[in-house]
Design a protein around this motif. Sequence first.
Motif, PDB file in Angstrom:
ATOM      1  N   VAL A 136      57.084  44.914  32.938  1.00 52.24           N
ATOM      2  CA  VAL A 136      56.090  44.383  33.876  1.00 52.24           C
ATOM      3  C   VAL A 136      56.568  44.513  35.321  1.00 52.24           C
ATOM      4  CG1 VAL A 136      54.672  42.391  34.478  1.00 52.24           C
ATOM      5  CG2 VAL A 136      55.387  42.717  32.108  1.00 52.24           C
ATOM      6  N   VAL A 170      53.147  33.691  43.509  1.00 49.65           N
ATOM      7  CA  VAL A 170      51.975  34.500  43.143  1.00 49.65           C
ATOM      8  C   VAL A 170      52.403  35.919  42.752  1.00 49.65           C
ATOM      9  CG1 VAL A 170      49.741  35.372  43.924  1.00 49.65           C
ATOM     10  CG2 VAL A 170      50.536  33.119  44.700  1.00 49.65           C
ATOM     11  N   PRO A 202      48.836  38.335  48.672  1.00 48.27           N
ATOM     12  CA  PRO A 202      49.985  38.648  47.813  1.00 48.27           C
ATOM     13  C   PRO A 202      50.336  40.136  47.722  1.00 48.27           C
ATOM     14  CG  PRO A 202      48.084  37.922  46.503  1.00 48.27           C
ATOM     15  CD  PRO A 202      47.731  37.694  47.943  1.00 48.27           C
ATOM     16  N   ASN A 224      42.942  28.021  35.913  1.00 48.00           N
ATOM     17  CA  ASN A 224      44.159  28.843  35.849  1.00 48.00           C
ATOM     18  C   ASN A 224      44.466  29.284  34.411  1.00 48.00           C
ATOM     19  OD1 ASN A 224      47.683  28.349  36.058  1.00 48.00           O
ATOM     20  ND2 ASN A 224      46.597  30.046  36.980  1.00 48.00           N
ATOM     21  N   PRO A 225      43.509  29.984  33.775  1.00 50.37           N
ATOM     22  CA  PRO A 225      43.675  30.305  32.356  1.00 50.37           C
ATOM     23  C   PRO A 225      44.830  31.272  32.101  1.00 50.37           C
ATOM     24  CG  PRO A 225      41.851  31.542  33.269  1.00 50.37           C
ATOM     25  CD  PRO A 225      42.270  30.568  34.347  1.00 50.37           C
ATOM     26  N   GLN A 270      52.186  46.344  35.931  1.00 45.29           N
ATOM     27  CA  GLN A 270      52.560  45.519  37.082  1.00 45.29           C
ATOM     28  C   GLN A 270      51.325  45.148  37.901  1.00 45.29           C
ATOM     29  OE1 GLN A 270      56.335  46.449  39.253  1.00 45.29           O
ATOM     30  NE2 GLN A 270      54.974  46.707  40.992  1.00 45.29           N
ATOM     31  N   ASP A 271      50.438  46.106  38.095  1.00 43.28           N
ATOM     32  CA  ASP A 271      49.188  45.837  38.795  1.00 43.28           C
ATOM     33  C   ASP A 271      48.325  44.820  38.054  1.00 43.28           C
ATOM     34  OD1 ASP A 271      49.314  47.325  41.080  1.00 43.28           O
ATOM     35  OD2 ASP A 271      48.294  49.069  40.239  1.00 43.28           O
ATOM     36  N   ALA A 290      49.267  42.456  35.934  1.00 47.20           N
ATOM     37  CA  ALA A 290      49.858  41.117  36.047  1.00 47.20           C
ATOM     38  C   ALA A 290      49.624  40.548  37.442  1.00 47.20           C
ATOM     39  CB  ALA A 290      51.359  41.177  35.740  1.00 47.20           C
ATOM     40  N   ASN A 291      49.843  41.369  38.456  1.00 48.46           N
ATOM     41  CA  ASN A 291      49.661  40.877  39.817  1.00 48.46           C
ATOM     42  C   ASN A 291      48.197  40.624  40.151  1.00 48.46           C
ATOM     43  OD1 ASN A 291      52.241  40.472  41.120  1.00 48.46           O
ATOM     44  ND2 ASN A 291      52.585  42.659  40.812  1.00 48.46           N
ATOM     45  N   SER A 304      47.332  37.266  38.587  1.00 45.73           N
ATOM     46  CA  SER A 304      47.987  36.191  39.322  1.00 45.73           C
ATOM     47  C   SER A 304      47.328  35.978  40.689  1.00 45.73           C
ATOM     48  CB  SER A 304      49.475  36.520  39.478  1.00 45.73           C
ATOM     49  OG  SER A 304      50.160  35.486  40.136  1.00 45.73           O
ATOM     50  N   ALA A 305      47.018  37.074  41.365  1.00 44.00           N
ATOM     51  CA  ALA A 305      46.371  36.959  42.680  1.00 44.00           C
ATOM     52  C   ALA A 305      45.034  36.228  42.556  1.00 44.00           C
ATOM     53  CB  ALA A 305      46.169  38.348  43.288  1.00 44.00           C
ATOM     54  N   SER A 349      46.895  33.088  34.907  1.00 40.21           N
ATOM     55  CA  SER A 349      48.308  33.215  34.535  1.00 40.21           C
ATOM     56  C   SER A 349      48.472  34.358  33.546  1.00 40.21           C
ATOM     57  CB  SER A 349      48.802  31.928  33.861  1.00 40.21           C
ATOM     58  OG  SER A 349      49.246  30.996  34.803  1.00 40.21           O
ATOM     59  N   PRO A 350      49.117  35.453  33.947  1.00 36.44           N
ATOM     60  CA  PRO A 350      49.282  36.578  33.017  1.00 36.44           C
ATOM     61  C   PRO A 350      50.459  36.372  32.079  1.00 36.44           C
ATOM     62  CG  PRO A 350      50.217  37.131  35.140  1.00 36.44           C
ATOM     63  CD  PRO A 350      49.645  35.737  35.290  1.00 36.44           C
ATOM     64  N   ALA A 406      47.517  47.310  48.114  1.00 33.62           N
ATOM     65  CA  ALA A 406      48.052  46.042  48.624  1.00 33.62           C
ATOM     66  C   ALA A 406      46.907  45.136  49.084  1.00 33.62           C
ATOM     67  CB  ALA A 406      49.032  46.311  49.761  1.00 33.62           C
ATOM     68  N   LEU A 440      44.883  43.428  46.199  1.00 33.17           N
ATOM     69  CA  LEU A 440      45.508  42.202  45.686  1.00 33.17           C
ATOM     70  C   LEU A 440      45.283  41.051  46.677  1.00 33.17           C
ATOM     71  CD1 LEU A 440      48.796  43.684  44.193  1.00 33.17           C
ATOM     72  CD2 LEU A 440      46.894  42.693  42.908  1.00 33.17           C
ATOM     73  N   ASP A 441      45.388  41.346  47.958  1.00 24.62           N
ATOM     74  CA  ASP A 441      45.107  40.314  48.969  1.00 24.62           C
ATOM     75  C   ASP A 441      43.693  39.758  48.772  1.00 24.62           C
ATOM     76  OD1 ASP A 441      47.547  41.030  50.068  1.00 24.62           O
ATOM     77  OD2 ASP A 441      46.694  41.960  51.866  1.00 24.62           O
ATOM     78  N   ALA A 460      42.933  37.480  45.899  1.00 27.61           N
ATOM     79  CA  ALA A 460      43.419  36.110  46.144  1.00 27.61           C
ATOM     80  C   ALA A 460      42.531  35.361  47.127  1.00 27.61           C
ATOM     81  CB  ALA A 460      44.860  36.154  46.659  1.00 27.61           C
ATOM     82  N   GLN A 461      41.912  36.109  48.049  1.00 26.73           N
ATOM     83  CA  GLN A 461      41.235  35.460  49.180  1.00 26.73           C
ATOM     84  C   GLN A 461      39.725  35.352  49.005  1.00 26.73           C
ATOM     85  OE1 GLN A 461      42.796  38.068  52.191  1.00 26.73           O
ATOM     86  NE2 GLN A 461      44.683  36.876  52.452  1.00 26.73           N
TER      87      GLN A 461
END
Lengths: 267, 267, 267
Positions: free
Chosen positions: B23, B187, B237, C13-14, C26-27, C29-30, C33-34, C38-39, C242, C245-246, C249-250
Amino acid sequence: MDFQLLDNLRQANPVVLNISNFVTVQDVANGLSALGASPIMSEEIAETEDMIQISQAVQLNFGAFTKEQVAHIQKMGQLANQYHLPVVIDPVAVSSVAYRHRIIPQLLQEFHADIIRGNTGEIAALGGFEWQAKGIDSGEGQGNRVAIAQKTAQKYHCVVIMSGAIDIITDGKAVTKVHNGNSLLQVHVGSGDMLSSISAAFAAISSQNLYEAAQMATLVMGLSGELAANAQPNIGPGTFTACLLDKLAQIQVSDLTQSAKFEIEAV
Amino acid sequence: MDFQLLDNLRQANPVVLNISNFVTVQDVANGLSALGASPIMSEEIAETEDMIQISQAVQLNFGAFTKEQVAHIQKMGQLANQYHLPVVIDPVAVSSVAYRHRIIPQLLQEFHADIIRGNTGEIAALGGFEWQAKGIDSGEGQGNRVAIAQKTAQKYHCVVIMSGAIDIITDGKAVTKVHNGNSLLQVHVGSGDMLSSISAAFAAISSQNLYEAAQMATLVMGLSGELAANAQPNIGPGTFTACLLDKLAQIQVSDLTQSAKFEIEAV
Amino acid sequence: MDFQLLDNLRQANPVVLNISNFVTVQDVANGLSALGASPIMSEEIAETEDMIQISQAVQLNFGAFTKEQVAHIQKMGQLANQYHLPVVIDPVAVSSVAYRHRIIPQLLQEFHADIIRGNTGEIAALGGFEWQAKGIDSGEGQGNRVAIAQKTAQKYHCVVIMSGAIDIITDGKAVTKVHNGNSLLQVHVGSGDMLSSISAAFAAISSQNLYEAAQMATLVMGLSGELAANAQPNIGPGTFTACLLDKLAQIQVSDLTQSAKFEIEAV
């Protein structure tokens, strides 16, 4: 150098089949996609031939080197030879890990690699030359890099791309030195693997002249890195990586015409 | 705290050998490289001893925990002990996944871990304490975090880094609390794994004082995260992750002198 | 469309359990999370049931498709059905790789998928329709995308998300078309996989109405991509990732109210 290959690549959008290592696979896929190729990755040997049949080039990275992956690499290399697809290999850490130094030369007797892309230490190790290496980096040893690259290319009857502060491309006789680049390419762990896969993308659309494909891949990667490093003042390796993908997507033939720095030594 | 270790690390450029989970492996490799260490990753047990011989520290991440990886972790831990390399472990999800709660304590009887890095729930689970955990996150349970960290360090005869809003470092007696950090570190999925590998990098150049190595790794990571979060207004993030790698490359001893926020409790 | 689900997701936050492919993990999971989920990722079949028990939804990606992974996918799908967790599948390259075209329909007889997320070619292949595909991309063939999505949803008794320049969501009868998005989502290799996992996150908090979950996942992803593409002038695919992902989250309900572009076709 045939700058026009950049436009040809984007027009053809070749499918590049990869055995990638798990450290850099995301970068490799995104690098190919940004440049204008279609990446496909495999972990299952049973689907190899089906994937070969929809691909135009193959890139084999020896970075994560389980026994299953070695078997997969061998089969994919052999099938690529059989289907006349160009094969690029990246012999990660062959210079520094004794196990790989034993296995990789044997593996390269099982299929023909058309392009070998590595750092100085890796190319030297394949060629049978002494070179000081440390970790996965290229080392600081002495020696004539051009002569080592040429002799390794002759030994394997292939084109060699030797990465370094100055990149060397050779078919065993002719030599090109590419001066574009930036030291952040060395800090970013995926840069070398990305160049290997991009070499396969150019090989896909220049299969009759793999030396030219290797020249262009190296130049496009080096200049993209140089432009990325200049994208922001005081840039660090994280922002650089994002900008590198941006530049791979945005670089044009006109950028090459304007900023390429290379020397070609006629044979 | 010995801020000078940061310069020592960059001068030594230690090779850190990792078993990484799939990961976060790219982040871990790039974090080590950005900071000034040399990452090497392995997936093949047959090359473990050859890799140990070129490395200065080992980091074992239990995030992707196949039976093959567990066997590989065990062998690499034992060889690292035998070759006297410092070993950092990251017991991902030991607190929340029953299978790992069964396997990991057994595994830790097979070799000695010098530093254990986890969130509160993970450290508590290893120490045998009750702590509410959810998913892979640290949970919101109650308890005395310092006491849990100390007793876990005593149980395993090692240094513990317990990540959280305040990070706790202890050798079982002395305690350091690091206040630098930013909530975006939570995060970004790879932050904890990155800290574990950076702890191994500091351990490589401070093998006689692993408590100091752990202090410095935690401080450098926390302050890099803090500086990254302030790099742009309204940062999210994704941009944060790029800036975090930038800051790991750019942080200097003078930044630590100026902005470090920590408390050391003498024994 | 129930925009409020976005706030519900962040409050709940499942935990989303994934079998992810190694290219984009990785993407994925992120991205989870973003957004506020919860991954958790697994590679070991022995820990599957323990992980199911702490999760609220499951996402199965067929992107790296080893025999071990196929067995793992099957078991996780069956357990998710048994524990009444919603299951999202992503049939990567079922349209272009013959091996997957043989295996995936068999696999889908072993458990029930609640949501299938793919590009036009992948959905068409599962539905038994002819569609031109190339590599892992969706192809440029002709056909009625809405009808193909509907019939595939009917065939598998599930909700279908068909990604494209216009995204189509259907439960086999009702149809929603989402117009938000940006072409950089196609260049970034992980976007589709991210949408699949985000669909599972919405399914976790809207398990009684998976059509609404799929609508919202697609809209949130599309609009986040659109906002990310506008975050900087002349943005490229690296910086875009990038920023994506921002924005995940926003993004707020108010952004949806203001900028959502979609059509709902009543049955």
